[in-house]
Design a protein around this motif. Structure first.
Motif, PDB file in Angstrom:
ATOM      1  N   SER A 100       0.846  -1.183   0.000  1.00  0.00           N
ATOM      2  CA  SER A 100       0.000   0.000   0.000  1.00  0.00           C
ATOM      3  C   SER A 100       0.885   1.238   0.000  1.00  0.00           C
ATOM      4  N   VAL A 101       0.849   1.990  -1.104  1.00  0.00           N
ATOM      5  CA  VAL A 101       1.638   3.223  -1.173  1.00  0.00           C
ATOM      6  C   VAL A 101       1.070   4.249  -0.202  1.00  0.00           C
ATOM      7  N   GLU A 102      -0.238   4.295  -0.084  1.00  0.00           N
ATOM      8  CA  GLU A 102      -0.887   5.281   0.786  1.00  0.00           C
ATOM      9  C   GLU A 102      -0.495   5.084   2.239  1.00  0.00           C
ATOM     10  N   ASP A 103      -0.470   3.829   2.701  1.00  0.00           N
ATOM     11  CA  ASP A 103      -0.127   3.547   4.096  1.00  0.00           C
ATOM     12  C   ASP A 103       1.364   3.295   4.293  1.00  0.00           C
ATOM     13  N   GLY A 104       2.074   3.081   3.193  1.00  0.00           N
ATOM     14  CA  GLY A 104       3.501   2.757   3.302  1.00  0.00           C
ATOM     15  C   GLY A 104       3.742   1.416   3.950  1.00  0.00           C
ATOM     16  N   THR A 105       2.870   0.456   3.686  1.00  0.00           N
ATOM     17  CA  THR A 105       2.946  -0.835   4.377  1.00  0.00           C
ATOM     18  C   THR A 105       3.026  -2.002   3.396  1.00  0.00           C
ATOM     19  N   ILE A 106       3.465  -3.123   3.929  1.00  0.00           N
ATOM     20  CA  ILE A 106       3.425  -4.403   3.221  1.00  0.00           C
ATOM     21  C   ILE A 106       2.698  -5.375   4.140  1.00  0.00           C
ATOM     22  N   THR A 107       1.689  -6.043   3.615  1.00  0.00           N
ATOM     23  CA  THR A 107       0.857  -6.906   4.447  1.00  0.00           C
ATOM     24  C   THR A 107       0.921  -8.340   3.952  1.00  0.00           C
ATOM     25  N   TRP A 108       1.133  -9.249   4.914  1.00  0.00           N
ATOM     26  CA  TRP A 108       1.040 -10.686   4.640  1.00  0.00           C
ATOM     27  C   TRP A 108      -0.009 -11.282   5.574  1.00  0.00           C
ATOM     28  N   GLY A 109      -0.877 -12.104   5.028  1.00  0.00           N
ATOM     29  CA  GLY A 109      -1.905 -12.755   5.837  1.00  0.00           C
ATOM     30  C   GLY A 109      -3.283 -12.184   5.571  1.00  0.00           C
ATOM     31  N   GLU A 110      -4.274 -12.864   6.133  1.00  0.00           N
ATOM     32  CA  GLU A 110      -5.676 -12.532   5.879  1.00  0.00           C
ATOM     33  C   GLU A 110      -6.166 -11.385   6.760  1.00  0.00           C
ATOM     34  N   ASP A 111      -7.070 -10.592   6.186  1.00  0.00           N
ATOM     35  CA  ASP A 111      -7.621  -9.456   6.931  1.00  0.00           C
ATOM     36  C   ASP A 111      -8.431  -9.892   8.145  1.00  0.00           C
ATOM     37  N   ASP A 112      -9.011 -11.095   8.077  1.00  0.00           N
ATOM     38  CA  ASP A 112      -9.853 -11.534   9.191  1.00  0.00           C
ATOM     39  C   ASP A 112      -9.076 -12.311  10.257  1.00  0.00           C
ATOM     40  N   ASN A 134      15.071 -14.139  15.932  1.00  0.00           N
ATOM     41  CA  ASN A 134      14.451 -14.777  17.090  1.00  0.00           C
ATOM     42  C   ASN A 134      12.989 -15.143  16.869  1.00  0.00           C
ATOM     43  N   ALA A 135      12.264 -14.267  16.172  1.00  0.00           N
ATOM     44  CA  ALA A 135      10.800 -14.392  16.167  1.00  0.00           C
ATOM     45  C   ALA A 135      10.185 -14.700  14.810  1.00  0.00           C
ATOM     46  N   SER A 136      10.990 -14.774  13.762  1.00  0.00           N
ATOM     47  CA  SER A 136      10.396 -14.934  12.426  1.00  0.00           C
ATOM     48  C   SER A 136       9.613 -16.245  12.291  1.00  0.00           C
ATOM     49  N   ALA A 137      10.142 -17.331  12.840  1.00  0.00           N
ATOM     50  CA  ALA A 137       9.443 -18.614  12.714  1.00  0.00           C
ATOM     51  C   ALA A 137       8.079 -18.554  13.397  1.00  0.00           C
ATOM     52  N   THR A 138       8.032 -17.914  14.580  1.00  0.00           N
ATOM     53  CA  THR A 138       6.760 -17.761  15.300  1.00  0.00           C
ATOM     54  C   THR A 138       5.764 -16.964  14.476  1.00  0.00           C
ATOM     55  N   MET A 139       6.243 -15.865  13.892  1.00  0.00           N
ATOM     56  CA  MET A 139       5.369 -15.006  13.097  1.00  0.00           C
ATOM     57  C   MET A 139       4.888 -15.722  11.847  1.00  0.00           C
ATOM     58  N   GLU A 140       5.790 -16.394  11.169  1.00  0.00           N
ATOM     59  CA  GLU A 140       5.440 -17.086   9.921  1.00  0.00           C
ATOM     60  C   GLU A 140       4.435 -18.203  10.164  1.00  0.00           C
ATOM     61  N   ASP A 141       4.646 -18.956  11.239  1.00  0.00           N
ATOM     62  CA  ASP A 141       3.700 -20.033  11.561  1.00  0.00           C
ATOM     63  C   ASP A 141       2.307 -19.464  11.841  1.00  0.00           C
ATOM     64  N   ALA A 142       2.274 -18.344  12.546  1.00  0.00           N
ATOM     65  CA  ALA A 142       0.976 -17.742  12.898  1.00  0.00           C
ATOM     66  C   ALA A 142       0.255 -17.230  11.655  1.00  0.00           C
ATOM     67  N   VAL A 143       0.991 -16.626  10.727  1.00  0.00           N
ATOM     68  CA  VAL A 143       0.369 -16.142   9.491  1.00  0.00           C
ATOM     69  C   VAL A 143      -0.134 -17.308   8.654  1.00  0.00           C
ATOM     70  N   ASN A 144       0.689 -18.336   8.515  1.00  0.00           N
ATOM     71  CA  ASN A 144       0.283 -19.488   7.706  1.00  0.00           C
ATOM     72  C   ASN A 144      -0.886 -20.249   8.316  1.00  0.00           C
ATOM     73  N   ALA A 145      -1.010 -20.183   9.633  1.00  0.00           N
ATOM     74  CA  ALA A 145      -2.123 -20.856  10.302  1.00  0.00           C
ATOM     75  C   ALA A 145      -3.393 -20.010  10.303  1.00  0.00           C
ATOM     76  N   GLY A 146      -3.301 -18.754   9.837  1.00  0.00           N
ATOM     77  CA  GLY A 146      -4.467 -17.873   9.826  1.00  0.00           C
ATOM     78  C   GLY A 146      -4.707 -17.182  11.146  1.00  0.00           C
ATOM     79  N   ASP A 147      -3.745 -17.288  12.071  1.00  0.00           N
ATOM     80  CA  ASP A 147      -3.922 -16.685  13.387  1.00  0.00           C
ATOM     81  C   ASP A 147      -3.470 -15.229  13.438  1.00  0.00           C
ATOM     82  N   ALA A 148      -2.679 -14.807  12.454  1.00  0.00           N
ATOM     83  CA  ALA A 148      -2.148 -13.435  12.504  1.00  0.00           C
ATOM     84  C   ALA A 148      -1.997 -12.872  11.101  1.00  0.00           C
ATOM     85  N   GLN A 149      -2.057 -11.567  11.044  1.00  0.00           N
ATOM     86  CA  GLN A 149      -1.743 -10.819   9.831  1.00  0.00           C
ATOM     87  C   GLN A 149      -0.537  -9.945  10.152  1.00  0.00           C
TER      88      GLN A 149
END
Length: 276
Positions: A100-112, A134-149
């Motif tokens: 998003s150029v307007e927000d200056g962000t990059i988003t991975w994962g579902e909005d819900d 330290n935390a990338s694996a935790t974050m990636e697992d959560a996104v892939n599981a649908g628990d986090a965006q």
């Protein structure tokens, strides 16, 4: 020839002792206490050594075989370990994000997803790299599981910490140009992996292009980066970061609440609590 000459010859041959002398002129061994000639003894010693040497050689051969076997096992274990790590990394890869150029962000994962995780980062920031490790694996697992965006806000708060200044802004542009391609997440991880030290020139444009090529980005990345399409995003994000009063990068928030440690367990707990 005179008889005196014959007598000298006899004495020289050891057939008769000299008058008045008790020692024999003979230099050969006595028959009753015979020792093997030096040549024969050397041969015997050589045979003995050869016999013992065969056993020693066999021992060394067996030892060498064991060493080779252990080395092969070690190589296999390392190769398998590396293969397992690569497979795990591939399974966690988040692929293409949404820019998003307007927000200056990059988003991975579902909005819900129940947990929205905001990362405010600077790609020159050593603490950001440490948190990533330290935390990338935790974050990636959560996104892939649908628990986090995951929402990444790249900034340039360390823009003046390179020489010449400007690397943080260039790295932000490079990431934004990459993020919406299938290799976008890999590109971000490589920017961390190959992070230059503060105070240096940072990665050159050519080096950034090499990383893009290594991870498999298309020529669209080059066109985007050369066009300065995202030239203003880093400055805008840096201004927003300052206005929000954040203390430094990385700043990590889960549903608006800041995580104050680099412990991946704290991030996981916050995501789990949001999903509960």
């Amino acid at each position: 020839m005179s008889n005196s000459q014959n007598k000298r010859n006899v004495k020289a041959n050891g057939s008769s002792g000299a008058s008045g002398g008790g020692k024999s002129n003979s230099t050969g061994p006595k028959v009753g206490n015979r020792k093997p000639p030096a040549k024969n003894k050397a041969i015997a010693d050589a045979r003995k050594a050869a016999s013992g040497g065969n056993r020693q050689t066999a021992v060394w051969i067996i030892a060498a075989v064991v060493v080779v076997a252990l080395a092969a096992a070690g190589i296999y274990a390392v190769t398998k370990s590396n293969s397992d790590k690569e497979a795990a990394a591939a399974a966690r890869d988040l692929g293409a994000g949404t820019v998003s150029v307007e927000d200056g962000t990059i988003t991975w994962g579902e909005d819900d997803a129940p947990a929205k995780v905001d990362y405010w980062i600077d790609l020159l920031c050593p603490a950001c790299r440490q948190f990533e490790e330290n935390a990338s694996a935790t974050m990636e697992d959560a996104v892939n599981a649908g628990d986090a965006q995951l929402v990444v806000h790249p900034t340039a708060i360390l823009n003046n910490n390179s020489n010449p200044a400007g690397y943080s802004a260039r790295a932000t542009e490079a990431l934004l140009c990459a993020a919406d391609q299938p290799q976008g997440y890999k590109f971000m991880k490589q920017l961390y992996e190959q992070q230059p030290p503060e105070g240096g020139p940072g990665l050159s444009d050519a080096e950034l292009a090499d990383i893009a090529k290594e991870v498999g980005l298309s020529n669209a990345w080059n066109e985007c980066y050369e066009s300065d399409e995202f030239a203003d995003v880093a400055e805008a994000n840096t201004q927003a970061f300052s206005e929000n009063g954040y203390p430094g990068t990385p700043t990590v928030l889960v549903n608006g609440e800041q995580i104050t440690s680099n412990n991946p367990a704290d991030l996981k707990n916050a995501i789990d609590n949001a999903a509960a």
